[in-house]
Scaffold this active site. Structure first.
Site, mmCIF file in Angstrom:
data_model
loop_
_atom_site.group_PDB
_atom_site.id
_atom_site.type_symbol
_atom_site.label_atom_id
_atom_site.label_comp_id
_atom_site.label_asym_id
_atom_site.label_seq_id
_atom_site.Cartn_x
_atom_site.Cartn_y
_atom_site.Cartn_z
ATOM 1 N N GLU A 231 0.734 -0.829 -0.312
ATOM 2 C CA GLU A 231 0.003 0.069 0.207
ATOM 3 C C GLU A 231 0.961 0.736 0.149
ATOM 4 O OE1 GLU A 231 -2.492 0.010 3.527
ATOM 5 O OE2 GLU A 231 -3.837 -1.335 3.034
ATOM 6 N N LYS B 214 -14.663 3.741 6.466
ATOM 7 C CA LYS B 214 -13.666 3.665 6.686
ATOM 8 C C LYS B 214 -14.019 4.570 8.593
ATOM 9 C CE LYS B 214 -9.499 2.091 6.015
ATOM 10 N NZ LYS B 214 -8.838 2.273 5.488
ATOM 11 N N GLU C 253 -8.116 9.085 6.728
ATOM 12 C CA GLU C 253 -8.778 7.316 6.172
ATOM 13 C C GLU C 253 -9.632 7.068 5.555
ATOM 14 O OE1 GLU C 253 -7.968 4.715 7.751
ATOM 15 O OE2 GLU C 253 -6.547 5.396 8.585
ATOM 16 N N GLU D 64 -13.843 5.064 0.414
ATOM 17 C CA GLU D 64 -14.521 4.359 1.611
ATOM 18 C C GLU D 64 -15.244 4.750 2.652
ATOM 19 O OE1 GLU D 64 -12.411 0.778 1.411
ATOM 20 O OE2 GLU D 64 -10.908 2.110 0.871
#
Ligand SMILES: *[C@@H]1O[C@H](CO)[C@@H](O)[C@H](O)[C@H]1NC(C)=O
Ligand SMILES: *[C@@H]1O[C@H](CO)[C@@H](O)[C@H](O)[C@H]1NC(C)=O
Ligand SMILES: *[C@@H]1O[C@H](CO)[C@@H](O)[C@H](O)[C@H]1NC(C)=O
Ligand SMILES: *[C@@H]1O[C@H](CO)[C@@H](O)[C@H](O)[C@H]1NC(C)=O
Ligand SMILES: *[C@@H]1O[C@H](CO)[C@@H](O)[C@H](O)[C@H]1NC(C)=O
Ligand SMILES: *[C@@H]1O[C@H](CO)[C@@H](O)[C@H](O)[C@H]1NC(C)=O
Ligand SMILES: *[C@@H]1O[C@H](CO)[C@@H](O)[C@H](O)[C@H]1NC(C)=O
Length: 463
Positions: free
Chosen positions: A265, A324, A330, A321
């Site tokens: 990542e 999260k 985040e 997203e």
């Protein structure tokens, strides 16, 4: 004859490079309740010309849809299954039978990761898991080998917190609580099986926690100056190289200087909370575009400690997203919006140069915010959900909602939005140091405008 030889040579070469393709990969995280279908997501990955996709599980629908595509696939065993697989070869065999054999080889599974950032978690239960990690990797590898599958490499995704020292890179060293018991046997396993060490590596975090000491340009691959590591004389022009090399030096100290790396990542957030500096579209585009250029340049650039070595790289993440938890960043690592449109233009092949992209809005938050911030009900939040969140914030105690009691200074007006806004601000101010964030599942948002009225004073967080 000569032509035939050439063709044979070329195919050998392309085969040899196939295993360590420099094509950019994408992490396909699915923690959103508003994301495109798996089918659409795979279409998007293909139209973006991603070379690889990394999943956080072994989702059957996605693995089926990935069959006969050119995408190479990385799958993951969830953390909670690790201990069972470590203790029980039959369970490992069963996992492979259920999650690999139905799809492989038509789905080009290349990496099988046992758990995600297992060594970053410090609860008693998770510490038990640390010691099951390498045995689980061995068992899964045996299950694959028993099925004659040798081109799926087994590894696990680590975070940079496996290191206790990273700067300068030559001082790189693994944490003493895992070094001998977990890391040493893991490196032996990766070396023996010719696998890779997978590392989640985010220059954003060291930069954003220390923006006065680290230049933003150094984090964004834009620096025109360099930093010499006086431990070994190596010359660094960007933060990512420093972080990767600290890992390489740490491995070297345990006797494994040559294990190849995969970046499992990396990325940069396109938005975040008010107090999170540098999280914006321009920086995210700059980081990811420069990263892609660096990682796809031929011949490979590598790092100062390992010049010329390809590092397969997965960008985090395909989408923003919304489910999260935690800080605003985040939820904002995506290349794409929740509806599948691009947040900024990006060419994963690395062929497009910086000047060929349309200009982006200037960054507004590169300097850390200084001042007060309040946490209030988000515009348009559902009243029933707000009411439930109000109750749960007030139930945390410590006087969070004393001012809202009938007759007290914030009681009026008696509206769910007003009471929730007070409760969110008060809760956040009380518990931020213990990790509370201003989100409440999307029901809350930060503001720099003081919502206090009359005698009612909203608690704030000062940055
Ligand atoms: C090992 O795993 C298999 C498959 O999940 C299960 O049937 C068996 O009971 C397990 N054995 C032990 C000793 O836990
Ligand atoms: C794996 O290969 C060996 C030797 O080629 C063969 O004997 C064995 O039957 C194969 N096993 C499976 C599960 O295909
Ligand atoms: C910044 O660097 C200076 C000098 O190297 C050091 O004394 C200081 O503690 C650093 N500040 C932070 C916040 O790390
Ligand atoms: C080098 O970088 C600094 C700060 O990022 C900038 O002010 C300067 O103009 C740059 N110099 C050159 C020659 O690009
Ligand atoms: C370090 O690298 C930079 C950029 O390649 C270069 O300009 C500089 O001269 C180098 N410094 C040393 C001491 O080698
Ligand atoms: C997609 O989502 C983004 C961000 O929410 C929004 O700005 C954009 O208008 C949407 N585009 C379409 C075509 O729905
Ligand atoms: C309770 O609130 C006080 C004052 O705001 C604060 O100092 C204290 O840390 C809080 N206690 C807990 C457990 O959060």
């Amino acid at each position: 004859m000569g032509l035939l030889l050439l063709i044979t040579l070329l195919s050998i070469l392309s085969f040899a490079s196939a295993e360590i393709s420099d094509k950019i990969g994408i992490n396909y995280g699915q923690l959103g309740n508003n994301l495109p279908s798996a089918y659409q997501s795979i279409e998007l990955l293909q139209s973006m010309q991603a070379g690889r996709v990394k999943l956080y599980d072994a989702n059957p629908e996605i693995l089926k849809l990935l069959a006969d595509t050119k995408l190479r696939v990385s799958i993951m065993i969830p953390n909670h299954e690790i201990s069972n697989i470590a203790l029980n070869q039959t369970a490992a065999d069963e996992w492979v039978r259920n999650n690999v054999l139905p799809y492989f080889p038509s789905t080009a599974i290349r990496f099988l990761l046992v758990g995600n950032e297992v060594l970053s978690s410090q609860s008693d239960q998770d510490i038990v898991m640390w010691h099951d990690l390498v045995p689980a990797m061995r068992n899964v590898r045996k299950s694959l080998k028993d099925k004659n599958i040798t081109d799926i490499k087994v590894s696990t995704a680590l975070a940079m917190d496996v290191l206790q020292s990273t700067f300068p890179p030559s001082t790189g060293e693994f944490r003493s609580d895992i070094r001998d018991t977990v890391i040493q046997p893991m490196l032996r396993f990766l070396d023996r099986t010719k696998s890779f060490l997978f590392i989640d590596v985010y220059p954003y975090f060291p930069w954003s926690s220390n923006p006065s000491n680290i230049s933003l340009d150094f984090a964004l691959f834009k620096s025109n100056s360099s930093i010499i590591d006086h431990g070994n004389g190596l010359n660094y022009t960007n933060l990512l190289d420093q972080m990767l090399d600290s890992l390489i030096f740490a491995m070297g100290k345990l006797g494994y200087p040559d294990i190849r790396l995969v970046i499992s990542e990396t990325g940069w957030p396109n938005s975040g909370d008010i107090e999170e500096p540098g999280a914006n579209i321009l920086n995210a585009a700059t980081y990811n575009r420069n990263l892609i250029q660096k990682m796809t340049t031929k011949p490979a650039i590598g790092t100062p400690a390992r010049p010329g070595v390809v590092i397969p790289t997965f960008i985090f993440s395909l989408y923003n997203e919304n489910q999260k938890t935690g800080q605003g960043t985040e939820r904002h690592w995506g290349l794409l919006n929740e509806n599948g449109t691009g947040i900024y233009e990006i060419d994963l092949t690395g062929k497009r140069s910086a000047s060929e992209y349309a200009p982006l809005p200037a960054a507004q938050n590169n300097v850390p915010y200084k001042g007060e911030v309040w946490c209030v009900a988000a515009r348009g939040a559902d009243l029933q959900e707000l009411s439930a969140a109000l109750t749960s914030a007030c139930n945390e105690g410590n006087g969070t909602c004393d001012a809202l009691a009938p007759g007290n200074e914030c009681y009026l007006p008696v509206s769910v939005t007003w009471h929730a806004s007070y409760a969110f601000s008060s809760y956040w101010a009380n518990y931020r140091t213990q990790g509370a964030t201003c989100y409440f599942n999307g029901l809350a948002e930060e503001t720099t405008r003081n919502p206090s009225k009359g005698a009612c004073n909203f608690p704030s967080v000062r940055f």
